[in-house]
Write a protein that holds these residues in place. Structure first.
Motif, short mmCIF file in Angstrom:
data_model
loop_
_atom_site.label_atom_id
_atom_site.label_comp_id
_atom_site.label_asym_id
_atom_site.label_seq_id
_atom_site.Cartn_x
_atom_site.Cartn_y
_atom_site.Cartn_z
N SER A 167 0.54 -1.15 -0.27
CA SER A 167 -0.14 0.10 0.09
C SER A 167 0.72 1.06 0.10
CB SER A 167 -0.90 0.16 1.22
OG SER A 167 -0.26 0.33 2.38
N GLN A 168 2.09 1.13 0.42
CA GLN A 168 2.91 2.23 0.29
C GLN A 168 3.38 2.75 -1.06
OE1 GLN A 168 6.34 1.93 2.89
NE2 GLN A 168 5.20 1.21 4.74
N PHE A 169 3.07 1.86 -1.93
CA PHE A 169 3.36 2.25 -3.32
C PHE A 169 2.79 3.59 -3.75
CE2 PHE A 169 4.84 -2.19 -4.57
CZ PHE A 169 5.88 -1.96 -3.86
N MET A 221 3.91 12.96 -7.83
CA MET A 221 3.55 12.32 -9.16
C MET A 221 4.45 12.84 -10.23
SD MET A 221 -0.18 13.18 -10.98
CE MET A 221 -1.15 12.12 -9.56
N ARG A 222 4.78 14.19 -10.07
CA ARG A 222 5.62 14.83 -11.01
C ARG A 222 7.09 14.10 -10.89
NH1 ARG A 222 8.57 20.80 -10.03
NH2 ARG A 222 10.41 20.52 -11.46
N LEU A 223 7.42 14.06 -9.69
CA LEU A 223 8.87 13.32 -9.48
C LEU A 223 8.87 11.92 -10.32
CD1 LEU A 223 11.54 13.27 -8.12
CD2 LEU A 223 10.57 12.26 -6.12
N PRO A 276 17.67 7.35 -5.78
CA PRO A 276 17.66 6.79 -4.51
C PRO A 276 17.51 8.00 -3.56
CG PRO A 276 19.90 6.37 -5.05
CD PRO A 276 19.10 6.87 -6.33
N GLU A 277 18.08 9.23 -3.61
CA GLU A 277 18.04 10.39 -2.88
C GLU A 277 16.42 10.87 -2.98
OE1 GLU A 277 21.83 12.78 -2.03
OE2 GLU A 277 20.98 13.02 -4.27
N ALA A 278 15.77 10.82 -3.95
CA ALA A 278 14.59 11.32 -4.40
C ALA A 278 13.23 10.69 -3.56
CB ALA A 278 14.09 11.30 -5.78
N PHE A 279 13.47 9.45 -3.10
CA PHE A 279 12.32 8.79 -2.39
C PHE A 279 12.55 8.35 -1.08
CE2 PHE A 279 12.14 7.89 -7.10
CZ PHE A 279 10.78 8.01 -7.30
N PHE A 314 3.95 7.27 -4.76
CA PHE A 314 4.56 7.65 -5.92
C PHE A 314 3.50 8.77 -6.56
CE2 PHE A 314 6.26 3.25 -5.85
CZ PHE A 314 7.49 3.79 -5.56
N PHE A 315 1.98 8.53 -6.05
CA PHE A 315 1.04 9.76 -6.45
C PHE A 315 0.34 10.28 -5.43
CE2 PHE A 315 1.83 5.94 -9.57
CZ PHE A 315 1.97 6.67 -10.65
#
Length: 537
Positions: A336-338, A348-350, A469-472, A341-342
């Motif tokens: 559910s953590q996916f 969402m943009r990233l 990896p830094e972005a998430f 991303f939105f």
């Protein structure tokens, strides 16, 4: 599920007693490495799990870049080297294998496609495995699986068998980048995050090593150019037989052995500890503390962190994150953590921009890596060059990639360009070199523009692999890297199929396709945010 911090590119600090010994007390403190801390009121809004994550991060930052972090860096760098070593190997052996098995140009790309199918499945699977079962399993099993199936490649009795074995080899190596990038990010102090980009230094090094191995075995153990396969010639006619064409088999055997040696170092020699952030998110807080203390011991530094420092951060927090922080997460909670991303317009943009970047980047370099060696070989034969000279040229072409990575790691430290503009410029120059390759035909220019393409390709990928990896956030970091890589690998399946059709009629069409993909890659990087909101978590 853990709350995902959204404060612009900031760590957090506050007046919590457990954090006071480690964090600065001023509300607007600015670290020398450029990282700032939010106000105390911002800190108080954090959930207990985020405070605990911050405590672990700050403790590791305080220890600095010790021996354990360097071990991680070089072992993951070994994995990065293997990733492109295998990709390069298939590009270098495919011509010899095609000649031996009597495969027409219309099926030339099937081997590369099979390998990329394995890479795609591996990239998606290992990223999720790392987030659910831990980084340790993926860290070791990726190289074990790759080494085992890679050794079997050299015994392939036919083209279909070679393609079949390449799928399993790709499955193993496909998890290296998402797994190793996540691990290095979580074990590096913040003032050394530039080493994420520098990690890509091992990729062109792997390509050069592969090219040296191929140069040592293939030219002297290959069939004469122009000989047809014994599978399609009449008995008694001189043809290309297996015993005369063992060079490509020796090459895959050597690289398979190098891969298994990496497994030996990771599993037997080095005592790899599970990521403390993963353990914390799984509710295994005592184990996370034990890992921090083990790292301090390896680094020969004192560590005062105890389980009590973690538990005191629970306080009166009754959020879902806090309530479940002591329980292992279920599959449903993890998957559910996916939705992160939105979850917001920013995420969402990233996510969409990173996925698009991987799609076009992988299309460009999968065509370049898979077809340029063959194109260079064909141009060399047309110019009267020996196979030995062609394979020597591969080393000349790929060695500058090492400098490309170094430049990428340096340029992102400058305030003038930063990560996103550096990617835009390097992708544009990669495209320019591919287009230029169409219009030149001298041996020296062929090598020069091929080297230029690989230089900027290496620079671009170094920045991209450090940025992702830094972005998430940590909770989905492995999956995020894996999904991004999966989109890229899917593109790597389709691109060689299109390029194969073009190769049958026009070499220039292959180069235009790769150059066009590089241009699109440059365009979508303009939509990537320069300021990241999840750093520190």
């Amino acid at each position: 599920m853990s709350h995902i911090p959204q404060d612009d590119d900031k760590q957090v600090a506050g007046d919590d007693p457990a954090l006071q010994p480690l964090l600065p007390s001023s509300e607007n403190h600015q670290e020398s490495d450029g990282h700032s801390y939010v106000t105390q009121s911002g800190f108080k809004r954090l959930s207990a799990i985020d405070k605990k994550t911050l405590l672990l991060t700050t403790t590791m930052d305080k220890m600095g870049m010790g021996r354990y972090s360097w071990y991680i860096f070089f072992l993951c760098g070994y994995g990065y080297a293997l990733d492109l070593m295998w990709a390069q190997a298939f590009g270098l052996i495919v011509s010899s294998a095609q000649q031996e098995f009597g495969i027409p140009d219309s099926q030339f790309g099937t081997l590369l496609t099979a390998f990329n199918i394995g890479l795609t499945i591996g990239a998606f699977s290992w990223g999720i495995i790392g987030d659910i079962f831990g980084r340790k399993w993926a860290f070791n099993l990726t190289v074990l699986i790759t080494g085992f199936w890679g050794l079997l490649l050299g015994s392939a009795p036919s083209w279909p068998w070679l393609c079949f074995l390449s799928i399993f080899t790709g499955f193993g190596i496909g998890g290296n980048i998402p797994t190793d990038a996540s691990i290095v990010h979580e074990f590096l102090p913040h003032d050394r995050k530039y080493l994420l980009a520098a990690l890509s230094l091992f990729q062109p090094l792997g390509v050069v090593i592969c090219s040296v191995i191929a140069w040592g075995f293939i030219p002297s153990n290959s069939c004469e150019p122009g000989l047809k396969s014994c599978n399609i010639t009449a008995p008694g006619v001189q043809c290309c037989a297996r015993d005369d064409n063992l060079g490509w088999r020796f090459t895959t055997n050597i690289i398979g052995a190098i891969t298994l040696f990496c497994f030996f170092l990771r599993f037997v020699v080095f005592n790899f500890q599970e990521s403390p952030k993963f353990l914390l998110l799984q509710g295994r807080e005592q184990e996370a503390v034990n890992v921090i203390q083990h790292i301090a011991k390896v680094n020969r530094q004192p560590c005062s962190l105890t389980i009590d420092d973690i538990c005191v951060l629970d306080g009166d927090d009754t959020s879902e994150s806090s309530a479940k922080s002591g329980e292992p997460k279920t599959w449903a909670e993890l998957t559910s953590q996916f939705k992160v991303f939105f979850e917001t317009p920013y995420m969402m943009r990233l996510s969409l921009a990173i996925w698009a970047t991987f799609i076009f980047d992988y299309a460009a370099f999968s065509i370049a890596g898979g077809f340029l060696p063959d194109i260079l070989r064909r141009k060399g034969v047309a110019a009267g060059q020996s196979v030995d000279i062609t394979y020597r040229n591969y080393i000349i072409i790929y060695a500058p990639g090492i400098l490309g990575v170094v430049l990428g790691a340096l340029v992102i430290q400058t305030k003038t360009l930063g990560k996103t503009w550096s990617m835009t410029i390097s992708a544009s120059l990669m495209a320019a070199s591919l287009f230029a390759f169409v219009y030149i035909d001298s041996p020296g220019a062929n090598v020069g523009f091929n080297a230029m393409e690989y230089f900027f390709q290496s620079m671009f990928n170094a920045i991209l692999y450090g940025y992702t990896p830094e972005a998430f956030p940590a909770a989905v970091r492995g999956s995020a890297c894996g999904i991004a890589s999966t989109w890229g690998r899917l593109s790597s399946i389709i691109a060689p199929l299109i390029a194969t059709r073009l190769l049958a009629t026009s070499v220039d069409g292959v180069l235009y396709l790769a150059g066009g993909a590089a241009v699109l890659s440059a365009v979508v990087t303009l939509f990537l945010p320069e300021k990241l909101k999840n750093e520190g978590f």
